[in-house]
Design a protein around this motif. Sequence first.
Motif, short mmCIF file in Angstrom:
data_model
loop_
_atom_site.label_atom_id
_atom_site.label_comp_id
_atom_site.label_asym_id
_atom_site.label_seq_id
_atom_site.Cartn_x
_atom_site.Cartn_y
_atom_site.Cartn_z
N SER A 1 2.47 2.79 -0.15
CA SER A 1 2.54 2.37 1.25
C SER A 1 2.58 3.53 2.26
O SER A 1 1.96 3.42 3.32
CB SER A 1 3.73 1.42 1.46
N PRO A 2 3.27 4.66 2.00
CA PRO A 2 3.18 5.75 2.98
C PRO A 2 1.76 6.29 3.11
O PRO A 2 1.30 6.63 4.21
CB PRO A 2 4.14 6.81 2.42
N GLN A 3 1.04 6.39 1.99
CA GLN A 3 -0.33 6.87 2.05
C GLN A 3 -1.22 5.88 2.81
O GLN A 3 -2.06 6.27 3.62
CB GLN A 3 -0.88 7.09 0.65
N LEU A 4 -1.00 4.59 2.55
CA LEU A 4 -1.77 3.57 3.25
C LEU A 4 -1.47 3.61 4.75
O LEU A 4 -2.39 3.52 5.58
CB LEU A 4 -1.41 2.18 2.68
N ALA A 5 -0.19 3.78 5.10
CA ALA A 5 0.18 3.86 6.51
C ALA A 5 -0.45 5.09 7.17
O ALA A 5 -0.87 5.05 8.33
CB ALA A 5 1.70 3.90 6.65
N ALA A 6 -0.50 6.20 6.44
CA ALA A 6 -1.10 7.41 6.98
C ALA A 6 -2.58 7.21 7.28
O ALA A 6 -3.09 7.62 8.33
CB ALA A 6 -0.91 8.57 6.00
N ILE A 7 -3.28 6.57 6.35
CA ILE A 7 -4.71 6.32 6.53
C ILE A 7 -4.94 5.41 7.72
O ILE A 7 -5.78 5.67 8.60
CB ILE A 7 -5.32 5.73 5.26
N VAL A 8 -4.18 4.33 7.78
CA VAL A 8 -4.35 3.36 8.86
C VAL A 8 -3.95 3.97 10.20
O VAL A 8 -4.66 3.81 11.21
CB VAL A 8 -3.53 2.09 8.56
N VAL B 1 2.98 2.78 12.68
CA VAL B 1 2.83 2.29 11.31
C VAL B 1 4.11 2.54 10.54
O VAL B 1 4.84 3.50 10.79
CB VAL B 1 1.63 2.97 10.60
N GLY B 2 4.39 1.65 9.60
CA GLY B 2 5.64 1.80 8.86
C GLY B 2 5.58 1.20 7.47
O GLY B 2 4.70 0.38 7.15
N THR B 3 6.52 1.62 6.65
CA THR B 3 6.70 1.11 5.29
C THR B 3 7.92 0.20 5.26
O THR B 3 8.98 0.59 5.72
CB THR B 3 6.91 2.27 4.30
N SER B 4 7.75 -0.97 4.70
CA SER B 4 8.87 -1.90 4.60
C SER B 4 8.80 -2.65 3.28
O SER B 4 8.14 -3.67 3.19
CB SER B 4 8.86 -2.88 5.75
N ALA B 5 9.44 -2.16 2.26
CA ALA B 5 10.25 -0.96 2.22
C ALA B 5 10.19 -0.41 0.80
O ALA B 5 9.93 -1.16 -0.16
CB ALA B 5 11.70 -1.27 2.61
N ALA C 1 2.76 11.48 5.94
CA ALA C 1 2.33 10.36 6.79
C ALA C 1 2.67 10.63 8.25
O ALA C 1 1.89 10.29 9.16
CB ALA C 1 2.99 9.07 6.32
N GLN C 2 3.81 11.26 8.50
CA GLN C 2 4.19 11.55 9.88
C GLN C 2 3.25 12.57 10.51
O GLN C 2 2.86 12.44 11.67
CB GLN C 2 5.64 12.06 9.92
N ALA C 3 2.88 13.60 9.75
CA ALA C 3 1.94 14.58 10.27
C ALA C 3 0.57 13.96 10.49
O ALA C 3 -0.11 14.24 11.50
CB ALA C 3 1.85 15.77 9.32
#
Length: 307
Positions: free
Chosen positions: A44-51, A60-64, A82-84
């Motif tokens: 999920s963090p990688q997916l959030a980073a891409i999106v 964007v966020g991961t839950s959880a 993901a934050q960067a």
Amino acid sequence: MTVGVALNATDTDNQIDASVRLAEEAAAAGLRSAWFGQTFGADSPQLAAIVGRAVPGLQVGTSAIPVFGRHPLTVAGQALTAQAATHGRYHLGLALGTKFLTEGGFGLPFERPVARLREFLTALRQLTETGTADFHGELLTAATPIPARVPGADAGVPLLVAAMGPQALRASGELADGILPYLAGPRALAEHIVPAVTAAAEAAGRPAPRIVALVHGVVTDDVDAVRETATEQLAFYEQIPSYARVIELSGGKRAVDVAVIGDERTVAEEVRRYRDAGATEVVFTGTEIAGDADRLRTWALLGSLAG
């Protein structure tokens, strides 16, 4: 109050491509955030980073991410990356997890989950804020013989917890930036959850916590059929003590009793009830349950309500 949605693109040919497309639709509808669950599939963090990189401006966020089967060093690396990638628009959610998935999936005993959560949060805060850690707890060790900093993520990462029980709420108030309660109706929020986590944050000298309420719901005219489907899909949560408790505190007997299913007026009124109960943000999940037309109808309404 901001309004967002959880994106579920698991029933597609390519989850990554579909997630980006859905996020673009969410942003176009006026929604402010997109959230991704974590099970044993996509990271999920990688997916959030891409999106987040593909859809500028969308939070964007991961839950959880469950704390069992993970380590603060690796989760920090994922979150900081993901934050960067999103230039400060990523939010990390953690969870205690469940006995069924922890023991059945990882082969780990589901023991002392709140103690593990406390240690995980303590080490993770050090890592996300400073890029270093020197934590030696009873259950976890996290140290950095070499730096763990990710350039571009120097502002840190907001830490949220899918907390609803008294002990988890206390730990979250003391050590996290907010909570991600799910299947907790307005009554449970107002009478039990918000007061507990707020008091813990105040006692620890921390700012008022974010209350990101995850609400299972959809705008539809076919209420009875959708409710029947939701009853089946949500039944799993009724077997988990923490969810069963919060459903009861919300005034429900089954998980579907706290789902929000109805026309625009019904759903808008429920969003306002969550706001009045103390939610600082509302994230709708399960909006795909009745098909694309009702999903888009739901997103249009929620976008009009986003602050």
